[in-house]
Design a protein around this motif. Structure first.
Motif, PDB file in Angstrom:
ATOM      1  N   GLN A 135      -1.076  -1.257  -8.199  1.00  0.00           N
ATOM      2  CA  GLN A 135      -0.545  -2.015  -6.962  1.00  0.00           C
ATOM      3  C   GLN A 135      -1.399  -1.709  -5.768  1.00  0.00           C
ATOM      4  O   GLN A 135      -1.569  -2.880  -5.124  1.00  0.00           O
ATOM      5  CB  GLN A 135       0.826  -1.459  -6.922  1.00  0.00           C
ATOM      6  N   ARG A 136      -1.793  -0.581  -5.646  1.00  0.00           N
ATOM      7  CA  ARG A 136      -2.430  -0.281  -4.135  1.00  0.00           C
ATOM      8  C   ARG A 136      -3.978  -1.016  -4.310  1.00  0.00           C
ATOM      9  O   ARG A 136      -4.303  -1.246  -3.464  1.00  0.00           O
ATOM     10  CB  ARG A 136      -2.379   1.291  -4.054  1.00  0.00           C
ATOM     11  N   LEU A 173       0.733  -1.175  -0.063  1.00  0.00           N
ATOM     12  CA  LEU A 173       0.004  -0.060   0.038  1.00  0.00           C
ATOM     13  C   LEU A 173       0.738   1.242   0.081  1.00  0.00           C
ATOM     14  O   LEU A 173       0.472   2.411  -0.383  1.00  0.00           O
ATOM     15  CB  LEU A 173      -0.931  -0.217   1.136  1.00  0.00           C
TER      16      LEU A 173
END
Length: 291
Positions: free
Chosen positions: A233-234, A219
């Motif tokens: 990605q987050r 995160l």
């Protein structure tokens, strides 16, 4: 158990990889093949290759395994074992074989570089190893239709190709990483079948907690080195974290329900113990008086 050695999925992918490695070495075509593929990868666009290469990151692969902790414990443990084997394969090779990256060998204008400007330890590709280890677990270790397994294999192949398209790995790097990943998947499934570990226990909860920490780090982490993939990605990390927390919570309730009957038979507290000791003393005195 992993797929039978007679199954094409067990031997065909590594056989193809070995054949291609031998052909490239025999013809000396590693660099020409890299340039040919790298120049023709622009049609898909860098953004697509960025997101494909993100899936081969080791932390991302572990995050994708987390939601399987309760529903697919066999694949969960096999994936963790495969990660160890593939990681050793990759790092041991890098330790003894220091192949320069394309950026150290070719002029910047001769090829397309869109990834981080790495210059050393090119051989093998860790992203390819992670992608093929994860795909191999589900291809060889889960029941499913051929088209689904073929789709997973194609996705892993695209992740490996992304390393060439972004200009950070040679074809031999990707093929050797593929071999390590497939070996890791086969080894992970074989070891799990031998030990038959379950996630419904303290070991499973501990492994889940470790993967939760790895997933949570995604995160905020920027270790992939590609700013364009940070939103994806987050999002993936948040979904896997929430899903994994739910599965671990369900697993914890399952463990508690299973151990509750035994808890009722657990040793009593100190006060209760004193009562039982006093009762035993009185009974012993009664038996002595009766005698």
């Amino acid at each position: 158990m992993p797929a039978s050695l007679r199954s094409p999925w067990a031997w065909f992918p590594p056989a193809v990889a070995l054949a291609l490695v031998a052909a490239i070495l025999a013809t000396g075509s590693n660099r020409p093949l890299f340039l040919w593929l790298n120049h023709r990868g622009h049609a898909l666009g860098d953004l697509a290759w960025f997101h494909l290469t993100m899936l081969g990151d080791g932390a991302m692969a572990l995050a994708l395994v987390l939601p399987c902790i309760r529903r697919a414990p066999r694949q969960f443990w096999a994936a963790l074992l495969a990660g160890v084997v593939a990681g050793l394969w990759t790092q041991a090779t890098k330790e003894f074989v220091d192949v320069p990256r394309p950026l150290s060998v070719l002029a910047p204008w001769d090829f397309h570089l869109a990834g981080p400007a790495y210059k050393r330890v090119s051989f093998p590709s860790g992203h390819a190893a992670a992608a093929f280890a994860l795909a191999g677990i589900w291809i060889m270790g889960a029941e499913g239709r051929r088209w689904w397994k073929g789709l997973l294999f194609a996705l892993a192949s695209l992740v490996g190709l992304s390393r060439i398209m972004l200009g950070v790995h040679w074809p031999l790097d990707v093929l050797w990483g593929m071999l390590g990943g497939w070996l890791g998947a086969w080894s992970g499934l074989a070891l799990q079948a031998r030990w038959r570990w379950q996630t419904a226990g303290r070991g499973g909860l501990l492994a889940g907690a470790v993967l939760m920490a790895v997933t949570a780090s995604l995160l905020v982490s920027r270790h992939i080195g590609i700013p364009a993939v940070l939103p994806a990605q987050r999002v993936v990390a948040a979904v896997c974290l929430a899903w994994g927390a739910w599965e671990i919570g369900c697993l914890g309730r399952l463990i508690f329900a299973r151990e509750a009957p035994y808890a009722a038979q657990a040793p009593p507290s100190r006060a209760t113990m004193a009562w039982w000791v006093a009762r035993l003393v009185r009974r012993a005195q009664r038996w002595r008086n009766d005698g």
